[in-house]
Design an enzyme around this catalytic site. Structure first.
Site, PDB file in Angstrom:
ATOM      1  N   CYS A   1      42.306  42.171  38.168  1.00 31.16           N
ATOM      2  CA  CYS A   1      42.724  43.084  39.243  1.00 31.16           C
ATOM      3  C   CYS A   1      41.666  43.208  40.328  1.00 31.16           C
ATOM      4  CB  CYS A   1      43.110  44.444  38.690  1.00 31.16           C
ATOM      5  SG  CYS A   1      42.484  44.867  37.096  1.00 31.16           S
TER       6      CYS A   1
ATOM      7  N   CYS B   1      42.022  50.328  41.460  1.00 31.47           N
ATOM      8  CA  CYS B   1      43.232  51.126  41.606  1.00 31.47           C
ATOM      9  C   CYS B   1      42.964  52.597  41.273  1.00 31.47           C
ATOM     10  CB  CYS B   1      44.315  50.590  40.679  1.00 31.47           C
ATOM     11  SG  CYS B   1      43.909  50.813  38.938  1.00 31.47           S
TER      12      CYS B   1
ATOM     13  N   CYS C   1      42.263  50.092  32.359  1.00 33.98           N
ATOM     14  CA  CYS C   1      41.342  50.836  33.237  1.00 33.98           C
ATOM     15  C   CYS C   1      40.446  51.755  32.414  1.00 33.98           C
ATOM     16  CB  CYS C   1      42.117  51.685  34.246  1.00 33.98           C
ATOM     17  SG  CYS C   1      43.153  50.712  35.346  1.00 33.98           S
TER      18      CYS C   1
ATOM     19  N   ASP D   1      38.806  44.640  40.076  1.00 35.92           N
ATOM     20  CA  ASP D   1      38.102  45.913  39.978  1.00 35.92           C
ATOM     21  C   ASP D   1      36.624  45.718  39.657  1.00 35.92           C
ATOM     22  OD1 ASP D   1      40.565  46.994  40.263  1.00 35.92           O
ATOM     23  OD2 ASP D   1      40.659  47.970  38.310  1.00 35.92           O
TER      24      ASP D   1
END
Lengths: 138, 195
Positions: free
Chosen positions: A37, A64, A107, A39
């Protein structure tokens, strides 16, 4: 996908955003990421060397809403804990607290990894709990 | 795919390499894949099966779905590698960055900081971003060359250790791709107006 109110709260009012001096002997820095992603999460703890208690925690996350909320919550949880207690923090606590949906569980895993990395960095700097390494270093 | 005796369509293979009749490998003859795709598209088109038995009609629908998914997966070198890695039992697209070198994470972090500054109108960040953009494009090209070499090495040796390397380079590639996209978004003239 709809975010839970708790995620939105942390996303809109993230706690403890910022940076601590990474060269400070008392500061441990954890930098982790999820290539899928894109991140990146930086989490830092400042430990009182006398008591082993985490006195301050800061983070900065690019990712996110759930990644930001997970790390924001993590810093809140870290303050006041000892480094060993901090290592006990499991991602499932974050999942429950933020009501993360299954697709966002990674996450919380990232936040747990960031905590572990920050503590490991602190321990490495101070050779806590690893006397062998301390001896080698000397 | 078709019975050699009666010519009826058989249940299609869900393995993309088998489906296209191509040798399982990471490097692949792209024009040959495209040729087979068009040929199979014609042969398997559901319109050709409207007057066939219901079972054959269903096979043709199944086959068309596999044809399209398979073509998409095999024609793109990155998707192809992911497909083969998955078949070989590797975790792919796993959302943890264990294989990402720390220097890359640091660099990604710094670049994101620069992007954020630009978002807030800092013009100094723009130069930094443009410079970083060039660096990331070069990184992407270097990674693609590296992958190409690894692909050939795997096809020659069938060594699983090479697949392991491919997997880690793919992770790196994803990060760089995300960064390139992110920077492009920020540098686009229709983005934030210059202050």
């Amino acid at each position: 996908m709809a975010y839970s109110n708790k995620v939105l709260d942390h996303y809109n009012n993230p706690r403890n955003v910022g940076a601590l001096d990474r060269n400070d002997q008392q500061v441990g820095t954890g930098m982790v990421g999820a290539p899928e992603c894109g991140d990146v999460m930086k989490l830092q703890v400042k430990v009182n060397p006398e008591t082993g208690i985490i006195e301050d925690a800061k983070f900065k996350t690019f990712g996110c809403g759930s990644a930001i909320a997970s790390s924001s919550l993590a810093t809140e949880m870290l303050k006041g804990k000892t480094v060993d207690e901090a290592l006990e923090i499991k991602n499932t606590v974050i999942v429950n607290e933020l009501a993360l949906p299954p697709v966002k569980i990674h996450c919380s895993v990232l936040a747990e990894d960031a905590i572990k990395a920050a503590i490991a960095d602190y321990k490495k700097k101070n050779s806590v709990g690893n006397p062998a390494a301390a001896q080698v270093a000397q | 795919m078709f019975c050699v005796h009666c010519g009826t369509l058989q249940p299609p293979s869900a393995d993309y390499y088998q489906f296209f009749g191509l040798k399982r490998g990471l490097a692949l003859d792209a024009p040959e894949l495209q040729r087979r795709f068009y040929e199979l598209s014609r042969k398997l088109h559901p319109d050709r099966f409207t007057r066939k038995a219901a079972r054959e009609q269903q096979y043709s629908l199944d086959a068309t779905a596999i044809l399209n998914d398979g073509y998409r997966a095999l024609r793109d070198p990155l998707a192809r590698a992911e497909y083969l890695l998955k078949q070989e039992g590797f975790d792919v697209g796993e959302q943890r960055g264990k294989d990402v070198p720390p220097e890359l994470l640091e660099e990604v972090f710094e670049l994101n900081m620069a992007i954020e500054e630009l978002r807030h109108g800092g013009e100094d960040a723009r130069g930094q971003l443009e410079e970083a953009y060039g660096r990331f494009l070069a990184m992407r090209d270097a990674i693609d060359k590296e992958l190409d070499t690894l692909y050939r090495r795997f096809d020659d040796t069938r060594d699983r250790a090479v697949l392991q390397q491919v997997r880690s380079v793919l992770n790196r590639r994803r990060y760089v791709r995300n960064l390139v996209n992110e920077v492009e978004k920020e540098l686009a003239p229709e983005g934030q107006p210059a202050q």
